[in-house]
Design an enzyme around this catalytic site. Structure first.
Site, PDB file in Angstrom:
ATOM      1  N   SER A   1       0.838  -1.202   0.000  1.00 55.28           N
ATOM      2  CA  SER A   1       0.000   0.000   0.000  1.00 55.28           C
ATOM      3  C   SER A   1       0.873   1.252   0.000  1.00 55.28           C
ATOM      4  O   SER A   1       1.915   1.296   0.659  1.00 55.28           O
ATOM      5  CB  SER A   1      -0.884  -0.001   1.250  1.00 55.28           C
ATOM      6  OG  SER A   1      -1.461   1.269   1.435  1.00 55.28           O
TER       7      SER A   1
ATOM      8  N   GLN B   1       0.734  -0.317  -4.711  1.00 54.46           N
ATOM      9  CA  GLN B   1      -0.630   0.206  -4.833  1.00 54.46           C
ATOM     10  C   GLN B   1      -0.618   1.708  -4.600  1.00 54.46           C
ATOM     11  O   GLN B   1      -0.179   2.205  -3.562  1.00 54.46           O
ATOM     12  CB  GLN B   1      -1.555  -0.489  -3.824  1.00 54.46           C
ATOM     13  CG  GLN B   1      -2.972   0.058  -3.816  1.00 54.46           C
ATOM     14  CD  GLN B   1      -3.164   1.136  -2.765  1.00 54.46           C
ATOM     15  OE1 GLN B   1      -2.662   1.009  -1.657  1.00 54.46           O
ATOM     16  NE2 GLN B   1      -3.877   2.204  -3.110  1.00 54.46           N
TER      17      GLN B   1
ATOM     18  N   TYR C   1      -2.570   5.515  -4.650  1.00 50.81           N
ATOM     19  CA  TYR C   1      -3.745   6.393  -4.699  1.00 50.81           C
ATOM     20  C   TYR C   1      -3.308   7.623  -5.475  1.00 50.81           C
ATOM     21  O   TYR C   1      -2.201   8.137  -5.230  1.00 50.81           O
ATOM     22  CB  TYR C   1      -4.166   6.819  -3.295  1.00 50.81           C
ATOM     23  CG  TYR C   1      -4.789   5.739  -2.444  1.00 50.81           C
ATOM     24  CD1 TYR C   1      -6.052   5.232  -2.745  1.00 50.81           C
ATOM     25  CD2 TYR C   1      -4.137   5.233  -1.321  1.00 50.81           C
ATOM     26  CE1 TYR C   1      -6.637   4.248  -1.952  1.00 50.81           C
ATOM     27  CE2 TYR C   1      -4.716   4.249  -0.528  1.00 50.81           C
ATOM     28  CZ  TYR C   1      -5.968   3.770  -0.844  1.00 50.81           C
ATOM     29  OH  TYR C   1      -6.557   2.801  -0.061  1.00 50.81           O
TER      30      TYR C   1
ATOM     31  N   THR D   1      -5.794   2.310  -7.035  1.00 51.36           N
ATOM     32  CA  THR D   1      -7.078   2.127  -6.343  1.00 51.36           C
ATOM     33  C   THR D   1      -7.976   3.323  -6.641  1.00 51.36           C
ATOM     34  O   THR D   1      -7.586   4.466  -6.414  1.00 51.36           O
ATOM     35  CB  THR D   1      -6.848   1.974  -4.826  1.00 51.36           C
ATOM     36  OG1 THR D   1      -6.039   0.814  -4.615  1.00 51.36           O
ATOM     37  CG2 THR D   1      -8.158   1.813  -4.069  1.00 51.36           C
TER      38      THR D   1
ATOM     39  N   ARG E   1     -16.595   4.706   8.241  1.00 48.53           N
ATOM     40  CA  ARG E   1     -16.228   3.551   9.075  1.00 48.53           C
ATOM     41  C   ARG E   1     -16.561   3.882  10.522  1.00 48.53           C
ATOM     42  O   ARG E   1     -15.800   4.562  11.220  1.00 48.53           O
ATOM     43  CB  ARG E   1     -14.760   3.224   8.871  1.00 48.53           C
ATOM     44  CG  ARG E   1     -14.495   2.941   7.394  1.00 48.53           C
ATOM     45  CD  ARG E   1     -13.084   2.714   7.064  1.00 48.53           C
ATOM     46  NE  ARG E   1     -12.914   2.652   5.619  1.00 48.53           N
ATOM     47  CZ  ARG E   1     -11.741   2.688   5.020  1.00 48.53           C
ATOM     48  NH1 ARG E   1     -10.638   2.754   5.725  1.00 48.53           N
ATOM     49  NH2 ARG E   1     -11.666   2.633   3.702  1.00 48.53           N
TER      50      ARG E   1
ATOM     51  N   LYS F   1      -7.935  -1.032  -9.394  1.00 47.37           N
ATOM     52  CA  LYS F   1      -8.551  -1.743  -8.253  1.00 47.37           C
ATOM     53  C   LYS F   1      -9.786  -0.990  -7.775  1.00 47.37           C
ATOM     54  O   LYS F   1      -9.697   0.212  -7.491  1.00 47.37           O
ATOM     55  CB  LYS F   1      -7.543  -1.855  -7.106  1.00 47.37           C
ATOM     56  CG  LYS F   1      -8.089  -2.478  -5.824  1.00 47.37           C
ATOM     57  CD  LYS F   1      -6.970  -2.759  -4.831  1.00 47.37           C
ATOM     58  CE  LYS F   1      -7.448  -3.460  -3.579  1.00 47.37           C
ATOM     59  NZ  LYS F   1      -7.997  -2.566  -2.569  1.00 47.37           N
TER      60      LYS F   1
ATOM     61  N   SER G   1     -13.296  -5.345  -6.783  1.00 42.07           N
ATOM     62  CA  SER G   1     -13.118  -5.126  -5.334  1.00 42.07           C
ATOM     63  C   SER G   1     -14.100  -4.082  -4.837  1.00 42.07           C
ATOM     64  O   SER G   1     -14.381  -3.105  -5.536  1.00 42.07           O
ATOM     65  CB  SER G   1     -11.681  -4.637  -5.076  1.00 42.07           C
ATOM     66  OG  SER G   1     -11.498  -4.289  -3.714  1.00 42.07           O
TER      67      SER G   1
ATOM     68  N   HIS H   1     -13.255  -2.979  -1.781  1.00 43.92           N
ATOM     69  CA  HIS H   1     -12.357  -2.528  -0.710  1.00 43.92           C
ATOM     70  C   HIS H   1     -12.659  -3.279   0.596  1.00 43.92           C
ATOM     71  O   HIS H   1     -12.598  -2.715   1.688  1.00 43.92           O
ATOM     72  CB  HIS H   1     -12.508  -1.017  -0.507  1.00 43.92           C
ATOM     73  CG  HIS H   1     -11.229  -0.314  -0.147  1.00 43.92           C
ATOM     74  ND1 HIS H   1     -10.537   0.473  -1.042  1.00 43.92           N
ATOM     75  CD2 HIS H   1     -10.513  -0.260   1.003  1.00 43.92           C
ATOM     76  CE1 HIS H   1      -9.465   0.981  -0.442  1.00 43.92           C
ATOM     77  NE2 HIS H   1      -9.429   0.554   0.800  1.00 43.92           N
TER      78      HIS H   1
ATOM     79  N   ARG I   1     -15.284  -1.690   2.908  1.00 44.86           N
ATOM     80  CA  ARG I   1     -14.901  -0.524   3.724  1.00 44.86           C
ATOM     81  C   ARG I   1     -15.271   0.805   3.087  1.00 44.86           C
ATOM     82  O   ARG I   1     -15.048   1.853   3.663  1.00 44.86           O
ATOM     83  CB  ARG I   1     -13.375  -0.549   3.959  1.00 44.86           C
ATOM     84  CG  ARG I   1     -12.940  -1.715   4.800  1.00 44.86           C
ATOM     85  CD  ARG I   1     -11.446  -1.993   4.652  1.00 44.86           C
ATOM     86  NE  ARG I   1     -10.582  -1.105   5.405  1.00 44.86           N
ATOM     87  CZ  ARG I   1     -10.347  -1.188   6.701  1.00 44.86           C
ATOM     88  NH1 ARG I   1     -10.953  -2.120   7.409  1.00 44.86           N
ATOM     89  NH2 ARG I   1      -9.514  -0.368   7.298  1.00 44.86           N
TER      90      ARG I   1
ATOM     91  N   GLY J   1     -11.979  -9.769  -1.406  1.00 44.88           N
ATOM     92  CA  GLY J   1     -13.133  -9.553  -0.527  1.00 44.88           C
ATOM     93  C   GLY J   1     -13.728 -10.857  -0.032  1.00 44.88           C
ATOM     94  O   GLY J   1     -14.348 -11.583  -0.813  1.00 44.88           O
ATOM     95  N   GLY J   2     -13.497 -11.166   1.233  1.00 44.98           N
ATOM     96  CA  GLY J   2     -14.178 -12.302   1.863  1.00 44.98           C
ATOM     97  C   GLY J   2     -13.594 -13.667   1.571  1.00 44.98           C
ATOM     98  O   GLY J   2     -14.209 -14.673   1.924  1.00 44.98           O
TER      99      GLY J   2
ATOM    100  N   ARG K   1     -11.656 -16.716   2.320  1.00 44.72           N
ATOM    101  CA  ARG K   1     -11.122 -17.287   3.562  1.00 44.72           C
ATOM    102  C   ARG K   1     -10.825 -18.786   3.456  1.00 44.72           C
ATOM    103  O   ARG K   1     -10.364 -19.394   4.421  1.00 44.72           O
ATOM    104  CB  ARG K   1     -12.132 -17.085   4.712  1.00 44.72           C
ATOM    105  CG  ARG K   1     -12.552 -15.640   4.959  1.00 44.72           C
ATOM    106  CD  ARG K   1     -11.405 -14.803   5.512  1.00 44.72           C
ATOM    107  NE  ARG K   1     -11.804 -13.426   5.755  1.00 44.72           N
ATOM    108  CZ  ARG K   1     -11.578 -12.415   4.891  1.00 44.72           C
ATOM    109  NH1 ARG K   1     -10.951 -12.645   3.745  1.00 44.72           N
ATOM    110  NH2 ARG K   1     -11.951 -11.189   5.186  1.00 44.72           N
TER     111      ARG K   1
ATOM    112  N   ARG L   1      -7.585  -9.118   5.087  1.00 40.91           N
ATOM    113  CA  ARG L   1      -7.532  -9.214   6.556  1.00 40.91           C
ATOM    114  C   ARG L   1      -6.818 -10.465   7.084  1.00 40.91           C
ATOM    115  O   ARG L   1      -6.077 -10.361   8.070  1.00 40.91           O
ATOM    116  CB  ARG L   1      -8.948  -9.123   7.125  1.00 40.91           C
ATOM    117  CG  ARG L   1      -9.593  -7.745   6.906  1.00 40.91           C
ATOM    118  CD  ARG L   1     -11.038  -7.730   7.391  1.00 40.91           C
ATOM    119  NE  ARG L   1     -11.722  -6.474   7.178  1.00 40.91           N
ATOM    120  CZ  ARG L   1     -12.315  -6.128   6.029  1.00 40.91           C
ATOM    121  NH1 ARG L   1     -12.304  -6.950   4.991  1.00 40.91           N
ATOM    122  NH2 ARG L   1     -12.935  -4.963   5.927  1.00 40.91           N
TER     123      ARG L   1
END
Ligand SMILES: Cc1cc2nc3c(=O)[nH]c(=O)nc-3n(C[C@H](O)[C@H](O)[C@H](O)COP(=O)(O)O)c2cc1C
Length: 363
Positions: free
Chosen positions: A107, A128, A130, A156, A165, A232, A254, A256, A259, A288-289, A291, A311
């Site tokens: 990032s 990545q 911005y 991104t 948030r 992204k 994505s 994000h 978020r 995203g998600g 796992r 995460r």
């Protein structure tokens, strides 16, 4: 000692180690966290229909991306400020990525500078970006990235304003630490945790990120670098078509990690439509998600070339530093390999070619 047998089991262990506001910053999503939950739930709704007696052997998870041979289609998503989790932060993650021979996306909001991180991994780092309010800063960063041996640039585009948030607002997420965004230090923008009203991260991004961005910005980026550009934060198939028209080398589907804009669809639900638009003209990624190895298999079957993990890598870092992050990667790789075996596939190319038959539909 208890040790995690799957990626989900890292999270409570990490939570025990982290300050509540740090855990909330990492765990949280925007508003009611509907997209955050949906990213995960959507994978569980998709069911696999395996083939048997396929006489496959010699499992191989390797893929090639922009001329680079990698061990698996798993990549580390860019996550800002990992120094709030461990002092070794993204240096540890970069070493884990090197050990696993997978891509890590650093990032722009890293705590160590992009040059410091590239000392740990000269091999499989992407950067990545911005887009910054000051064009000179963006240009300077892009030049430094190339010089430091990063092999691709992720831009991104879903963060022209920071999502609401609420966990961070409630916590007044303002850790009074000496943590900096060190890649931005030379532009006088490295300080983040200043004592001030509201979330210091939201305030910092308001100061740094360009809010009015357009396809012309991408064209400009293409003029100033020969690195592959991957966009992204694409959710709308029309935007995917535009991205291809504007010459990107890759698209990351994505939201994000839930978020930014809440109540967007789960990325895996929108992937097939985007894959149909992209028609393999450029590389297609999703995050995203994710796992489980079965989640990765589903994403590949529905059109992705590779997936990014956010995460869980942070939980791995919190629990065991570099080794923790590596363990997360290894578990996902082992699960993917097993899922491929049980579905009768021996290569990622085969999953991509015949994968649609794997997805069970009872409609
Ligand atoms: C703590 C945290 C920080 C993040 N920072 C960034 C960032 O700096 N740049 C970016 O493009 N995405 C960032 N993301 C989004 C991730 O790159 C990725 O899209 C998301 O985490 C994927 O979802 P997952 O966490 O469910 O795997 C961040 C996500 C988290 C959880």
């Amino acid at each position: 000692m208890f040790f995690p047998v799957n990626v989900n089991e890292f999270e409570p262990l990490a939570q025990d180690k982290l300050l509540p506001e740090v855990y909330d910053f990492c765990r949280g999503g925007a508003n009611d966290e509907i997209t955050l939950a949906e990213n995960r739930n959507a994978y569980d709704r998709i069911k696999l229909l395996p083939k048997v007696l396929t006489n496959r052997e010699n499992q191989n998870l390797s893929i090639e991306l922009f001329g680079q041979q990698l061990s698996s289609p798993i990549m580390i998503a860019p996550t800002g400020l990992p120094g709030i989790i461990t002092s070794e932060g993204e240096k540890a993650t970069a070493r884990a990525a090197k050990a696993a021979n997978i891509v890590m996306a650093l990032s722009m909001m890293s705590n160590f500078s992009l040059e410091e991180v590239s000392q740990e991994n000269h091999h499989s780092l992407w950067f990545q970006l911005y887009l910054c309010q000051d064009k000179y800063i963006t240009e300077s960063l892009v030049q430094r990235v190339k010089k430091a041996s990063y092999t691709a640039l992720i831009v991104t585009v879903d963060t022209i304003a920071l999502g609401k948030r609420e966990r961070d607002l409630r916590n007044q997420f303002n850790l009074d630490q000496n943590l900096q965004a060190r890649s931005l230090l030379e532009y006088g923008l490295g300080e983040i945790f200043k004592k001030q009203e509201g979330s210091s991260i939201a305030n910092h991004s308001k100061k740094v990120f360009k809010t009015a961005i357009s396809w012309q910005d991408l064209e400009w980026l293409k003029e100033i670098t020969d690195l592959p550009i991957i966009i992204k934060g694409i959710l709308n198939p029309e935007d995917a078509a535009l991205a291809i028209q504007h010459g990107v080398s890759g698209i990351i589907v994505s939201n994000h990690g839930g978020r930014q804009l809440d109540t967007t669809p789960a990325t895996i639900d929108i992937l097939p439509e985007i894959a149909a638009t992209v028609e393999q003209k450029v590389k297609l990624f999703i995050d995203g998600g994710i796992r489980r190895g079965t989640d990765i298999l589903k994403a590949l079957a529905l059109g992705a070339d590779a997936v990014l993990i956010g995460r869980p890598i942070l939980w791995g870092l919190a629990v065991g530093g570099e080794q923790g992050a590596l363990k997360v990667i290894n578990i996902l790789q082992e699960e993917l390999e097993l899922a491929m075996t049980l579905c009768g596939f021996s290569s990622i190319a085969a999953v991509k070619k015949y994968g649609k038959e794997l997805i069970y539909s009872n409609s």
